[in-house]
Design a protein around this motif. Structure first.
Motif, PDB file in Angstrom:
ATOM      1  N   ALA A 362      -1.973   7.265  17.920  1.00 25.17           N
ATOM      2  CA  ALA A 362      -1.592   6.578  16.680  1.00 25.17           C
ATOM      3  C   ALA A 362      -0.107   6.205  16.710  1.00 25.17           C
ATOM      4  O   ALA A 362       0.277   5.103  16.310  1.00 25.17           O
ATOM      5  CB  ALA A 362      -1.897   7.457  15.469  1.00 25.17           C
ATOM      6  N   GLU A 363       0.721   7.136  17.207  1.00 26.96           N
ATOM      7  CA  GLU A 363       2.154   6.869  17.291  1.00 26.96           C
ATOM      8  C   GLU A 363       2.442   5.778  18.326  1.00 26.96           C
ATOM      9  O   GLU A 363       3.268   4.886  18.097  1.00 26.96           O
ATOM     10  CB  GLU A 363       2.916   8.153  17.649  1.00 26.96           C
ATOM     11  CG  GLU A 363       2.983   9.180  16.515  1.00 26.96           C
ATOM     12  CD  GLU A 363       1.683   9.954  16.343  1.00 26.96           C
ATOM     13  OE1 GLU A 363       0.745   9.768  17.158  1.00 26.96           O
ATOM     14  OE2 GLU A 363       1.603  10.759  15.390  1.00 26.96           O
ATOM     15  N   TYR A 364       1.763   5.853  19.486  1.00 27.65           N
ATOM     16  CA  TYR A 364       1.951   4.808  20.494  1.00 27.65           C
ATOM     17  C   TYR A 364       1.579   3.444  19.918  1.00 27.65           C
ATOM     18  O   TYR A 364       2.284   2.447  20.116  1.00 27.65           O
ATOM     19  CB  TYR A 364       1.080   5.059  21.733  1.00 27.65           C
ATOM     20  CG  TYR A 364       1.246   6.389  22.416  1.00 27.65           C
ATOM     21  CD1 TYR A 364       2.416   7.131  22.321  1.00 27.65           C
ATOM     22  CD2 TYR A 364       0.205   6.921  23.184  1.00 27.65           C
ATOM     23  CE1 TYR A 364       2.549   8.348  22.967  1.00 27.65           C
ATOM     24  CE2 TYR A 364       0.326   8.127  23.824  1.00 27.65           C
ATOM     25  CZ  TYR A 364       1.495   8.854  23.716  1.00 27.65           C
ATOM     26  OH  TYR A 364       1.616  10.055  24.357  1.00 27.65           O
ATOM     27  N   ALA A 365       0.422   3.396  19.251  1.00 28.69           N
ATOM     28  CA  ALA A 365      -0.058   2.123  18.714  1.00 28.69           C
ATOM     29  C   ALA A 365       0.924   1.552  17.696  1.00 28.69           C
ATOM     30  O   ALA A 365       1.190   0.344  17.683  1.00 28.69           O
ATOM     31  CB  ALA A 365      -1.438   2.318  18.076  1.00 28.69           C
ATOM     32  N   GLU A 366       1.479   2.425  16.856  1.00 31.45           N
ATOM     33  CA  GLU A 366       2.435   1.971  15.847  1.00 31.45           C
ATOM     34  C   GLU A 366       3.687   1.399  16.501  1.00 31.45           C
ATOM     35  O   GLU A 366       4.181   0.322  16.120  1.00 31.45           O
ATOM     36  CB  GLU A 366       2.801   3.143  14.933  1.00 31.45           C
ATOM     37  CG  GLU A 366       3.758   2.768  13.812  1.00 31.45           C
ATOM     38  CD  GLU A 366       4.091   3.965  12.933  1.00 31.45           C
ATOM     39  OE1 GLU A 366       5.157   3.924  12.281  1.00 31.45           O
ATOM     40  OE2 GLU A 366       3.307   4.937  12.907  1.00 31.45           O
ATOM     41  N   GLU A 367       4.193   2.106  17.522  1.00 27.35           N
ATOM     42  CA  GLU A 367       5.412   1.629  18.175  1.00 27.35           C
ATOM     43  C   GLU A 367       5.158   0.386  19.030  1.00 27.35           C
ATOM     44  O   GLU A 367       5.997  -0.518  19.100  1.00 27.35           O
ATOM     45  CB  GLU A 367       6.024   2.746  19.013  1.00 27.35           C
ATOM     46  CG  GLU A 367       6.558   3.897  18.162  1.00 27.35           C
ATOM     47  CD  GLU A 367       7.463   4.833  18.954  1.00 27.35           C
ATOM     48  OE1 GLU A 367       8.322   4.325  19.695  1.00 27.35           O
ATOM     49  OE2 GLU A 367       7.294   6.051  18.825  1.00 27.35           O
ATOM     50  N   LEU A 368       3.999   0.320  19.665  1.00 28.35           N
ATOM     51  CA  LEU A 368       3.662  -0.874  20.433  1.00 28.35           C
ATOM     52  C   LEU A 368       3.514  -2.090  19.532  1.00 28.35           C
ATOM     53  O   LEU A 368       3.923  -3.200  19.884  1.00 28.35           O
ATOM     54  CB  LEU A 368       2.360  -0.648  21.218  1.00 28.35           C
ATOM     55  CG  LEU A 368       2.479   0.171  22.502  1.00 28.35           C
ATOM     56  CD1 LEU A 368       1.098   0.533  23.040  1.00 28.35           C
ATOM     57  CD2 LEU A 368       3.260  -0.594  23.568  1.00 28.35           C
ATOM     58  N   ARG A 370       5.109  -2.593  16.760  1.00 31.00           N
ATOM     59  CA  ARG A 370       6.467  -3.019  16.417  1.00 31.00           C
ATOM     60  C   ARG A 370       7.118  -3.750  17.593  1.00 31.00           C
ATOM     61  O   ARG A 370       7.846  -4.723  17.405  1.00 31.00           O
ATOM     62  CB  ARG A 370       7.323  -1.809  16.025  1.00 31.00           C
ATOM     63  CG  ARG A 370       6.979  -1.219  14.663  1.00 31.00           C
ATOM     64  CD  ARG A 370       8.158  -0.424  14.090  1.00 31.00           C
ATOM     65  NE  ARG A 370       8.588   0.652  14.969  1.00 31.00           N
ATOM     66  CZ  ARG A 370       8.123   1.893  14.910  1.00 31.00           C
ATOM     67  NH1 ARG A 370       7.187   2.207  14.018  1.00 31.00           N
ATOM     68  NH2 ARG A 370       8.578   2.825  15.732  1.00 31.00           N
ATOM     69  N   ALA A 371       6.841  -3.259  18.818  1.00 31.35           N
ATOM     70  CA  ALA A 371       7.475  -3.845  19.995  1.00 31.35           C
ATOM     71  C   ALA A 371       7.019  -5.276  20.258  1.00 31.35           C
ATOM     72  O   ALA A 371       7.711  -6.040  20.939  1.00 31.35           O
ATOM     73  CB  ALA A 371       7.206  -2.984  21.224  1.00 31.35           C
ATOM     74  N   ASN A 379      14.518   1.556  19.965  1.00 33.68           N
ATOM     75  CA  ASN A 379      14.950   2.761  19.234  1.00 33.68           C
ATOM     76  C   ASN A 379      15.983   3.519  20.066  1.00 33.68           C
ATOM     77  O   ASN A 379      15.692   4.539  20.671  1.00 33.68           O
ATOM     78  CB  ASN A 379      13.728   3.630  18.938  1.00 33.68           C
ATOM     79  CG  ASN A 379      14.066   4.790  18.028  1.00 33.68           C
ATOM     80  OD1 ASN A 379      15.166   4.876  17.480  1.00 33.68           O
ATOM     81  ND2 ASN A 379      13.124   5.697  17.850  1.00 33.68           N
ATOM     82  N   ILE A 380      17.196   3.017  20.079  1.00 36.08           N
ATOM     83  CA  ILE A 380      18.290   3.597  20.872  1.00 36.08           C
ATOM     84  C   ILE A 380      19.347   4.153  19.929  1.00 36.08           C
ATOM     85  O   ILE A 380      19.836   3.449  19.038  1.00 36.08           O
ATOM     86  CB  ILE A 380      18.926   2.548  21.791  1.00 36.08           C
ATOM     87  CG1 ILE A 380      17.859   2.002  22.775  1.00 36.08           C
ATOM     88  CG2 ILE A 380      20.096   3.128  22.572  1.00 36.08           C
ATOM     89  CD1 ILE A 380      18.333   0.839  23.605  1.00 36.08           C
ATOM     90  N   ILE A 381      19.665   5.411  20.131  1.00 40.06           N
ATOM     91  CA  ILE A 381      20.674   6.071  19.294  1.00 40.06           C
ATOM     92  C   ILE A 381      22.007   6.070  20.035  1.00 40.06           C
ATOM     93  O   ILE A 381      22.089   6.527  21.176  1.00 40.06           O
ATOM     94  CB  ILE A 381      20.257   7.521  18.968  1.00 40.06           C
ATOM     95  CG1 ILE A 381      18.826   7.540  18.400  1.00 40.06           C
ATOM     96  CG2 ILE A 381      21.266   8.148  18.008  1.00 40.06           C
ATOM     97  CD1 ILE A 381      18.651   6.723  17.133  1.00 40.06           C
ATOM     98  N   LYS A 382      23.044   5.569  19.384  1.00 38.57           N
ATOM     99  CA  LYS A 382      24.368   5.502  19.994  1.00 38.57           C
ATOM    100  C   LYS A 382      25.359   6.371  19.233  1.00 38.57           C
ATOM    101  O   LYS A 382      25.184   6.643  18.034  1.00 38.57           O
ATOM    102  CB  LYS A 382      24.873   4.049  20.003  1.00 38.57           C
ATOM    103  CG  LYS A 382      23.998   3.100  20.783  1.00 38.57           C
ATOM    104  CD  LYS A 382      24.543   1.683  20.746  1.00 38.57           C
ATOM    105  CE  LYS A 382      23.637   0.721  21.523  1.00 38.57           C
ATOM    106  NZ  LYS A 382      24.160  -0.666  21.443  1.00 38.57           N
ATOM    107  N   GLU A 383      26.387   6.773  19.918  1.00 40.46           N
ATOM    108  CA  GLU A 383      27.423   7.585  19.280  1.00 40.46           C
ATOM    109  C   GLU A 383      28.205   6.736  18.271  1.00 40.46           C
ATOM    110  O   GLU A 383      28.568   5.598  18.556  1.00 40.46           O
ATOM    111  CB  GLU A 383      28.384   8.137  20.338  1.00 40.46           C
ATOM    112  CG  GLU A 383      29.420   9.085  19.781  1.00 40.46           C
ATOM    113  CD  GLU A 383      30.273   9.680  20.865  1.00 40.46           C
ATOM    114  OE1 GLU A 383      31.216  10.423  20.525  1.00 40.46           O
ATOM    115  OE2 GLU A 383      30.028   9.418  22.046  1.00 40.46           O
TER     116      GLU A 383
END
Length: 383
Positions: A362-368, A370-371, A379-383
């Protein structure tokens, strides 16, 4: 020694590594040892007379209390073309029918239930040339073509499921497809599935002839188990294997045509990894030989024009969900690989490793989802 000349990796290892170390090397490279099948003497003799390699191996499962073994024998056939590429089209097809018919005869002697041929088995792999004629003349109906009728006769004669990858011509819209026809052991056409992914890599720019398939990820229920066909370039796409598995495939066939300089380091990894990740059996089939064409062609890569695009290195093999795999067929010879497998192993390994149960689909499908949007941001976290 050139890359096209040595027979197989296994034979090189056996020649140069002492027996004690060889057993451990093979364990690490190929997983649990697969036992050799004892094949009928008449089959061994016929293969010798027909000048093709014959190997047989078995994948065992644990005995269960509530289920009996579900044993099936699968045959993989790899071969070179019979006539030169400039021979008349019908002569080339007829010669290949005769050659494959002889090899299927031997598969039947070995008790094979399901046989699979290599990609576009009725023709040279001429898609590198970009020429339309005469290569499009090899295309035929998946339901009523002479090759399908030929396979129906084999299926009925031997009570054998036949997987026949061909160049398909869909007459209604006059569209060409790279298609695998599945013929039931009753002789009826069970269905067809089309190549999902089309390469655009050097000589392998096959979109000149056909585009991505439109049949999704079909799985065919046969008397001998649930099977799917992941044609050639689809093996490079993990989600392609995954979707066949999600639709219930117990055995996924990968009929291919690929050359040494391009893909050989990946060949032994991809189908085996798919078997492990998806708790199923996978079968990689690759043609052998070098095919020469009258007219030179280029690949748009700056290299000189050429009349062939390398050697097809065979090496067909079967991988199991427990990470083991059979030795490969020869890199240089026609061959028939017979494997006996207990399909109960698929659930046993799934229960042990639980890759599917622990998947976060379900999580993969949701993110795919969106992609695939134009406004997608990783979804990249930067300082």
């Amino acid at each position: 020694m050139s890359g096209s000349e040595f027979e197989s990796l296994e034979k090189i290892l056996e020649k140069h590594i002492p027996d004690q170390e060889l057993k451990e090397v093979k364990r690490i490279l190929f997983g649990k040892e697969t036992k050799k099948l004892v094949l009928p003497a008449c089959a061994v003799e016929a293969a010798l007379e027909g000048d093709f390699e014959l190997q047989g191996y078995m994948f065992e499962a644990s005995m269960e209390q509530l289920r009996t073994p579900r044993t099936v024998r699968v045959g993989l056939i790899q071969n070179r073309i019979v006539l030169p590429t400039d021979a008349p089209v019908l002569d080339q097809i007829t010669a290949l029918h005769k050659r494959i018919g002889e090899m299927v005869d031997v598969a039947a002697m070995c008790g094979v239930n399901i046989v699979c041929f290599q990609e576009a088995w009725t023709m040279p792999f001429a898609f590198c040339t970009r020429e339309k004629e005469p290569w499009t003349e090899f295309a035929e109906s998946a339901e009523e073509g002479y090759t399908t009728r030929f396979c129906q006769e084999l299926a009925k004669k031997y009570n054998m499921v036949v997987i026949s990858p061909i160049l398909e011509r869909e007459e209604v819209h006059n569209v060409l497809w790279n298609t695998a026809v599945v013929v039931s052991n009753s002789g009826s056409v069970l269905g067809k599935t089309r190549k999902n992914h089309i390469p655009r890599v050097g000589d392998f720019n096959e979109s000149t002839y056909y585009m991505e398939g439109n049949t999704g990820h079909k799985v065919f229920q046969t008397q001998f188990g649930r099977i799917a066909v992941n044609i050639c370039y689809g093996r490079h796409h993990p989600l392609n294997w995954f979707m066949y598995s999600m639709n219930g495939a117990e055995i996924i066939f990968n009929p291919s045509a690929t050359v040494g300089g391009l893909s050989e380091p990946m060949w032994s990894i991809e189908a085996r990894n798919a078997a492990i990740a998806n708790h199923c059996f996978t079968c990689g089939i690759n043609r052998v030989g070098t095919e020469h064409f009258n007219n030179e062609f280029t690949s748009g890569d700056g290299k000189k024009a050429h009349q062939d695009f390398g050697y097809f290195y065979g090496s067909s093999y079967v991988a199991a969900p427990d990470g083991s795999r059979s030795p490969g067929l020869s890199r240089t010879r026609d061959g028939l690989l017979v494997t006996e497998m207990d399909l109960n192993l698929t659930r046993q390994i799934s229960d042990k490793w639980s890759f599917k149960m622990t998947g976060r689909y379900a999580e993969y499908a949701e993110e795919l989802t969106r992609a695939t949007k134009q406004d997608f941001k990783p979804n990249i976290i930067k300082e």
